[in-house]
Design a protein around this motif. Structure first.
Motif, PDB file in Angstrom:
ATOM      1  N   ILE A 104       0.836  -1.206   0.000  1.00 29.34           N
ATOM      2  CA  ILE A 104       0.000   0.000   0.000  1.00 29.34           C
ATOM      3  C   ILE A 104       0.870   1.254   0.000  1.00 29.34           C
ATOM      4  O   ILE A 104       0.583   2.233  -0.695  1.00 29.34           O
ATOM      5  CB  ILE A 104      -0.961  -0.009   1.207  1.00 29.34           C
ATOM      6  CG1 ILE A 104      -1.980  -1.141   1.053  1.00 29.34           C
ATOM      7  CG2 ILE A 104      -1.680   1.338   1.335  1.00 29.34           C
ATOM      8  CD1 ILE A 104      -2.856  -1.343   2.267  1.00 29.34           C
ATOM      9  N   ARG A 105       1.957   1.222   0.770  1.00 27.92           N
ATOM     10  CA  ARG A 105       2.868   2.379   0.831  1.00 27.92           C
ATOM     11  C   ARG A 105       3.489   2.635  -0.548  1.00 27.92           C
ATOM     12  O   ARG A 105       3.588   3.789  -0.987  1.00 27.92           O
ATOM     13  CB  ARG A 105       3.955   2.123   1.873  1.00 27.92           C
ATOM     14  CG  ARG A 105       4.809   3.364   2.191  1.00 27.92           C
ATOM     15  CD  ARG A 105       5.844   3.055   3.270  1.00 27.92           C
ATOM     16  NE  ARG A 105       5.216   2.573   4.500  1.00 27.92           N
ATOM     17  CZ  ARG A 105       5.307   1.315   4.940  1.00 27.92           C
ATOM     18  NH1 ARG A 105       6.008   0.423   4.263  1.00 27.92           N
ATOM     19  NH2 ARG A 105       4.721   0.954   6.055  1.00 27.92           N
ATOM     20  N   GLN A 141       0.957   4.239  -2.762  1.00 28.16           N
ATOM     21  CA  GLN A 141       0.651   5.625  -2.380  1.00 28.16           C
ATOM     22  C   GLN A 141       1.691   6.615  -2.903  1.00 28.16           C
ATOM     23  O   GLN A 141       1.353   7.734  -3.286  1.00 28.16           O
ATOM     24  CB  GLN A 141       0.542   5.741  -0.858  1.00 28.16           C
ATOM     25  CG  GLN A 141      -0.724   5.098  -0.280  1.00 28.16           C
ATOM     26  CD  GLN A 141      -0.745   5.126   1.242  1.00 28.16           C
ATOM     27  OE1 GLN A 141       0.312   5.197   1.893  1.00 28.16           O
ATOM     28  NE2 GLN A 141      -1.937   5.062   1.826  1.00 28.16           N
ATOM     29  N   TRP A 161       1.670   8.324 -10.320  1.00 27.54           N
ATOM     30  CA  TRP A 161       0.613   7.785 -11.182  1.00 27.54           C
ATOM     31  C   TRP A 161       0.511   8.498 -12.524  1.00 27.54           C
ATOM     32  O   TRP A 161      -0.083   7.961 -13.474  1.00 27.54           O
ATOM     33  CB  TRP A 161      -0.728   7.845 -10.439  1.00 27.54           C
ATOM     34  CG  TRP A 161      -0.760   6.905  -9.276  1.00 27.54           C
ATOM     35  CD1 TRP A 161      -0.574   7.219  -7.959  1.00 27.54           C
ATOM     36  CD2 TRP A 161      -0.935   5.485  -9.328  1.00 27.54           C
ATOM     37  NE1 TRP A 161      -0.628   6.077  -7.185  1.00 27.54           N
ATOM     38  CE2 TRP A 161      -0.847   5.007  -8.004  1.00 27.54           C
ATOM     39  CE3 TRP A 161      -1.160   4.568 -10.359  1.00 27.54           C
ATOM     40  CZ2 TRP A 161      -0.980   3.654  -7.686  1.00 27.54           C
ATOM     41  CZ3 TRP A 161      -1.291   3.228 -10.051  1.00 27.54           C
ATOM     42  CH2 TRP A 161      -1.200   2.793  -8.733  1.00 27.54           C
TER      43      TRP A 161
END
Length: 354
Positions: free
Chosen positions: A32-33, A36, A40
């Protein structure tokens, strides 16, 4: 129609269960890190490259429609809609729902299913040939800098199976010997004529003069996928180099082959595991930044944009143009197929030894 829809839903369900299971095997906090902090914005060119790849894969599809005399019986727009919506059908276990493309094509053009079904197979064969050729080229150009380990055997085996299959199709006496045996067997002898039509269509489709241009289209599409994967990897701080591009070419090629051979709906989990493993084996030795968690994150992003993004686009197109694709005539054809057991009423009677 409900049967094919249910198979696609089952495929989605199997994929969901597989991904949940995979998340239990990785460090989800690190995963998840990584997601994040990932830039993107890099995925904009990745998406654009996907559209480029689809254009060349559509050229394969539309070319083959010309081979079976269906190209001039369907509008270009309907051909595009059918091609893109077909992405969703790949989610069914073993991709069995892809036969629905042939059924819809029959309704649009009148071309028997036995004659058009080989086109669906040809798309897969051409894509397989394309990625195997690119993998060979990458290994040759990278020489000893490419540490493949046991994956080298997979390249040779995949290439051997494809070549064997293409040669076997070209041996007409062998094919008709098998067909004649089927013709003499009880129960299954009724599908003799559809099988003859299927073989004759396959024989024509897989002629070298058709395979050369379509394989070229497939290679360009696969190159777009490899470039997209390099861009994805650069988001983790991996330096873009010629070697990284060749490594990405091999990884994309082999993971596609592994996913296709697995029979798992859309290669769910299988391709991600293989991509992650190959990143550690092939890319890791030259890039200390390539940790297991980074490899898993990159494999997850690559898996989504290489496989699932097209599925969702295909689903959207199928829903928007459902009236053009799923007419009342289609339902009638499917009922006819089930009642006749996929015999000549559904397939047509165009088979011959000509």
């Amino acid at each position: 129609m409900a049967k094919y829809r249910n198979r696609i839903l089952i495929g989605f369900g199997i994929g969901f269960v597989i991904y949940v299971g995979l998340l239990l095997l990785v460090n989800t906090d690190d995963l998840i890190r990584n997601l994040q902090i990932y830039p993107w914005a890099l995925l904009v060119p990745v998406i654009l490259l996907k559209f480029v790849s689809w254009i060349f894969r559509f050229l394969e599809w539309h070319y083959f429609l010309g081979v079976i005399d269906a190209q001039d019986k369907i509008t270009l727009f309907d051909s595009i809609v059918l091609f893109i919506s077909g992405f969703t059908m790949a989610v069914s276990p073993g991709k069995v729902a892809e036969v629905l493309k042939a059924v819809i094509l029959k309704n649009k053009t009148g071309v028997p299913i036995a004659k058009s079904a080989p086109v669906v197979i040809a798309e897969r064969v051409v894509d397989g040939l394309a990625v195997i050729i690119l993998a060979f080229m990458a290994v040759f150009l990278a020489a000893d800098a490419m540490q493949l380990g046991d994956y080298r055997v997979l390249i040779y085996v995949s290439a051997g199976l494809l070549v064997f299959g293409l040669i076997a199709i070209r041996i007409r006496p062998l094919a008709y010997f098998v067909l004649d045996v089927i013709h003499k067997l009880p129960l299954v002898h009724r599908v003799y004529e559809p099988l003859v039509a299927f073989y004759e269509s396959s024989y024509e489709i897989f002629r070298p003069r058709h395979m050369v241009p379509t394989t070229f289209f497939g290679m360009v599409a696969a190159l777009g996928d490899a470039i997209g994967f390099v861009i994805i990897l650069s988001g983790f701080g991996i330096e873009i180099t010629w070697l990284l591009f060749l490594q990405a070419m091999v990884i994309v090629s082999l993971s596609s082959a592994i996913g296709a051979l697995s029979g798992v709906p859309n290669g769910a989990g299988v391709t991600e595991i293989s991509v992650s493993a190959m990143l550690m084996i092939i890319v890791g030795p030259q890039n200390p930044l390539m940790t297991p968690t980074i490899a898993a994150t990159a494999a997850l992003i690559e898996g989504f944009f290489h496989k699932w993004f097209r599925v969702f686009v295909g689903l959207a197109v199928a829903v928007i143009f459902r009236k053009r694709l799923f007419s009342a005539d289609l339902e009638a054809t499917l009922i006819e197929m089930e009642q006749d057991g996929l015999q000549k009423q559904a397939f047509g009677t165009e088979g011959s030894r000509a």
